[in-house]
Structures are given as structure tokens and as C-alpha cells.
Design an enzyme around this catalytic site. Sequence first.
Site: not given
Lengths: 347, 347
Positions: B48-50, B88, B194, B235, B245-246
Site C-alpha cells: 500500500r501507499g500511493a 483500488r 498504518q 494519494d 489522503n488517508k
Amino acid sequence: MTLPRPIQWTGTGTVRLLDQTALPDDERYRDITTVAAMREAIAALRVRGAPLIGIAAAIAVTLTEAGAGAGPTLEDVRAACSELDAARPTAVNLRWALDRMRHRAEVAVAADDPMAPALRAEAQAIWDEDRAMCERIGEAGAELLGDGDVVLTHCNAGALATGGIGTALAPVYVAQRSGRHIRVIVDETRPLLQGSRLTAWELGRAGVAYTVIADGMAAARLRRGDVRCVLVGADRIAANGDVANKIGTYGLALAARAHGVPFYVAAPRSSVDLAAPDGAAIPIEQRAAGEVRGFRGAASTPSGAEVWNPAFDVTPAELVTGYLTDGGLLTARELGGLAPLSELAVR
Amino acid sequence: MTLPRPIQWTGTGTVRLLDQTALPDDERYRDITTVAAMREAIAALRVRGAPLIGIAAAIAVTLTEAGAGAGPTLEDVRAACSELDAARPTAVNLRWALDRMRHRAEVAVAADDPMAPALRAEAQAIWDEDRAMCERIGEAGAELLGDGDVVLTHCNAGALATGGIGTALAPVYVAQRSGRHIRVIVDETRPLLQGSRLTAWELGRAGVAYTVIADGMAAARLRRGDVRCVLVGADRIAANGDVANKIGTYGLALAARAHGVPFYVAAPRSSVDLAAPDGAAIPIEQRAAGEVRGFRGAASTPSGAEVWNPAFDVTPAELVTGYLTDGGLLTARELGGLAPLSELAVR
């Protein structure tokens, strides 16, 4: 509408607590027979919520052990109050309820009344008054709510936190009783999850629709524009209206302000501490690192991770739209200026 | 300074992933040999992580199965890209990396070059460019940090989220490399934690001091006045500078603004989507209710509780102090107006 009973007298004059640390999985009750057991229950959050720990502590004083054949002495009562007073530092209700119990014991001694019935009557009075205060808070707040409204709350300031229908949730219950359907957005309230564990459980029992969110979702939810108001409780309110409440309340108040959503603090006037001029004078309880290091037993950080874990934060009065109290909907100025408050707070 | 390697080529041309769902308890690696397995790993947040999911998807395209004896055809590559693209929806890097892979496949076919080496070279280029972008973001951000500074971050935008030293954490690592000691306040970042699981683990390995907080504590922490700046990743960034973003980033940005704490978004320019005029055009992934209902099997709500679980929120550009990019520290206007960005984004 079925609300939980977090504290009950047993037939034998001891007290039965719903162990709130086991919710929502288990509805487990514990009989409390000693002051020490109640102190442990308060410190471990088996019983929690500012109004309820005042009631629980008052009832615990009635459990003070007497010497053989005699009722408890004034010294016994004072020792019990000291022991209970140290269980948690932030909520003013605890200190206030114990002050009342100590005072009643002194009056009983002065009048040569038997101690045990006097203590029991005072504890019952504190409880009954709290129940009535919850109703008045609910009436004041229900006027703000219409059928179909959505409100957002943090932590648990419901029946599980009081001797009655709650503080922040009282307006929801009063509205629901009168046929208006309300949906409650429930912040889960890390680290101890009083929102997702307790508020959701309590609302489900009461037949109130709810939606649980992680705390970090509240700002995005408020931005959607469908939240009528935010309703939270208070552990202590300073004389200027600054509010100590569960950690996370302050960020929520900032988000509500950014979106023009009214932010109401619901609390009995006994939560006002006129000895604290502002929020900076309120002691903030720091709790154990383990609460942040895990999630109901599952580790969520590397072992031994450094954490910061204040149990409460302070929301400045300027972010509070109004205070829903047993004296109606008040402004910060009215809250600090009312004469009866000082009597309540210092009595 | 030891940073984790969330993705590695194996000797046999397949790829090894650090399964981030098992952290911080287990450092567990999985060999990925098919497009379908990588799609599952992306959707399940094992990777994960853009920026990293862009790299992972590009590498997955090199795993496209060929017919007997032949390299993959253009149709094979296009099918793989379609499959991965749907894993995603929010991060633009995924789509962008797949566009590059598809384009390279088309060029290879047109030039009659062998497909497999072409795909592998392009995936390696995406990865190498990301590593270099992280370094440049770190250099730009480290200028803002002095010895002893405290920064606050949300989610994980570190080495575990990229092919290099991270985005939001890159300035911390660059500062630390040059002898400045930085402390990072880490939002745990519910529901998937996270921050507490990944950022804390990664910082600990790197020897960077950190303090984990629950998300609701950030506003209270910012109020203390010891946080130099907030650093978060992205993201997707819209053309006007709005940042997806998150979930939780938006509330954090509001709290930072309320306290005058600078709020920086760190991301490569490939995270800018000029086709999205503002944040409203960015699709927000809704994830499964189970993520909010508990953590790793420990339930935190009554069973079947209704939840709302958006994976991201949008922070409006006006709350962003600046964008730390591979092109230096930029304003929203600069970000949207730079010619090379449109090439990067639509290529």
C-alpha cells in the site's frame, strides 16, 4: 425504549455494577461490597462517565466498613472519601459527590443521627438528582432536534455514563420518546472505544439508529453537511466555559466550527468547577501507555513504543455553541454567573 | 539508518513483497508470481501507499503470463493493466504507472522489440524514478527542519509506501542523515492503524524517535505548541491543490490551521491529476465495514453495527502551506501550472 442500568442496589445494600470494560461482547455484572473494590472499578473504568462515577463513589461511601457492632465513624467516612477521591483526577463530579457525603456525615454526627441511613439517603439523593438532571438536559436539548435529524457524538455520555438517560444522549432519547427519529453518528473514541463499544451498544438497545465512524472521519462527515449538531458531555467545565472532556473532543469542536455545525456540551451544573477559572486549571489525567499500544488486546504498535495518552482535552468556550444543562440551554457567561452553581460546586 | 524494503525483485524475475498487514508483529514476505496475486495484494493492502502501489502494479505487468513459447502480447498486457487498475480507485499513481506500462508495450510492438525486457525496463524505470523523487522530496523538506524539531504525521508515507525513503517521512530521514535529530508524532490512523503499525515500526528501525498518539489526540498535541510542522503524503492531488489522503488528514489540517502549524503535503508530481479540477472530482474508496467494527479479530462494536468507512478524505488547498515535491517546495498555483506535470499525469 430499553436503557441499560449501569449501577443498581442489590437487595442486601451492596451495589451491582455493569462492567463496562467487557462491553459490547459481554453484559457482565459485578457485585461491589467494599470501598477498595469500587475504587478499583472506577480507576479501571468498569464504571465511568463523570456523573456516574460521582454516584458510584457516593454509594461506595455507604459500604464503609464499620467497627464491630458500630456504624461507621466520621473518620471511617473521611478515609473512604480520600481513598475514592484519588481514583480519577479530572471529573469534578467525583470530588463534588464525595464532598456531599462527607458533609452529610458531619451533619449526622452533629445531630447524633445514625450514620448508615444518613449516608444511604445522601447517596440516593445524589443519584435521584442526577436522574432528574438528565431528564432536564434531555428536555432542553430535544427542542433542538427535529424528526430525521442526524447528530454526532464522541465517547459515551449516555445512560451508561449517568444515573439516568445520559447527558449528551439525553436529547436524543427525549426526542425519540416523542416520536422523532434521530440518527447518531458515533465517534469510536480511541483508545478505549467508549463510542463504538458503549454508545453503539446503548443506542442499539434503545432502538436508536446509529453509524459508527473512526475518530479521524468526523471532519469529513461534518463536511457532508447532513449533521444537525454535535452533542458531547463534559468531565469538568471551568468558570469561563472551557470544557474538559474525552480526548478528541477538541479536534471535533474545531471541525464543527469549520463547518458551521452547532457544538453543544451537555452536563449538569454540578460539572461546573467555579474554582477553575479556565481550562488550564483543570488537571488532565494521563493514562497507561498500554491503552494506545493496542486495541482490545491486539498489539497495534511495536512493543514498548513511546506513546502520549491524555484521557481528556480542553475545548475552549469560544467553540461551544451552548451548554445543555439541568437549568436549560445556557451560554458560557450564564454558566459562570449563576449563583446556584457556586453553591453546587463548593458545597 | 536501516529502512525496510517493501518490494524486491527475486533472482528469478518474480517479486517479493513485505506483507504489511502482518506488521508490526511479523515481518513476513510473500513471493508474487501472477497478476492476480498482485491484484489481491494491492486490494488487501499487503502492499500500500500511493507511490508503492504504482511500482507494484508496474512490476505485476511484467508477470503477465505469455502463451506457450511466446512473450506476452499487447492484448495480454492490456488485460493485465485493466485487472490491476481496478484494485483500488483513489491513488492516481496506480493508473499512471499502468498507463506507462501500456504505452511501453505499444512502443515495443510498433518497434518490433521483445516485450518482456521492455516491460521490465519500464517497471524498473518507474521504481528508480520514484526512489529519486523521494530523495528530492526529502531534500526539499529537510530544509524546513532543525535539530530537535518535532513533526507530526498521519498514516504511513514512508519507505513502506514508496520505492525509496518515502514522501512525508523523507525530510525526516534526510535531516537525520545529516545529523539533525527529529521526533515524529505518529497518528495511529484508524481503522487500519498504518501509523502505529507501519510508521512506528519503520521509524524504530531507522533509529528515529517517535511518539504514537490516537488520532483524536492530534489537536490537543498541536495546541501544546511544540510541533514544528505537519507532514503528510497524498494519494491524489487535484489541479487546484486539493489533496486526497488517508481519512483523518482533513481534520488534522483543520487543527494545524487553528494553531498556526504549517501543514505540508509531500508527494511526487506524478500524484497530481490535472484531469481532476478539484477534490470533488476525486473518487473516494469506501472500504468494508469490518475494518471499523474491530481490529484483527477483536470486535469493537456490537455485531452488525452500521459503519461509514471512507478510506480517504479531501483536504482543501487553502489548508496546505506547501507541497514538497520532486520539483521542490511548491504552492498550489505552481503545482497546477507546471507544464511537465501535465505530461507526467497524462502520459
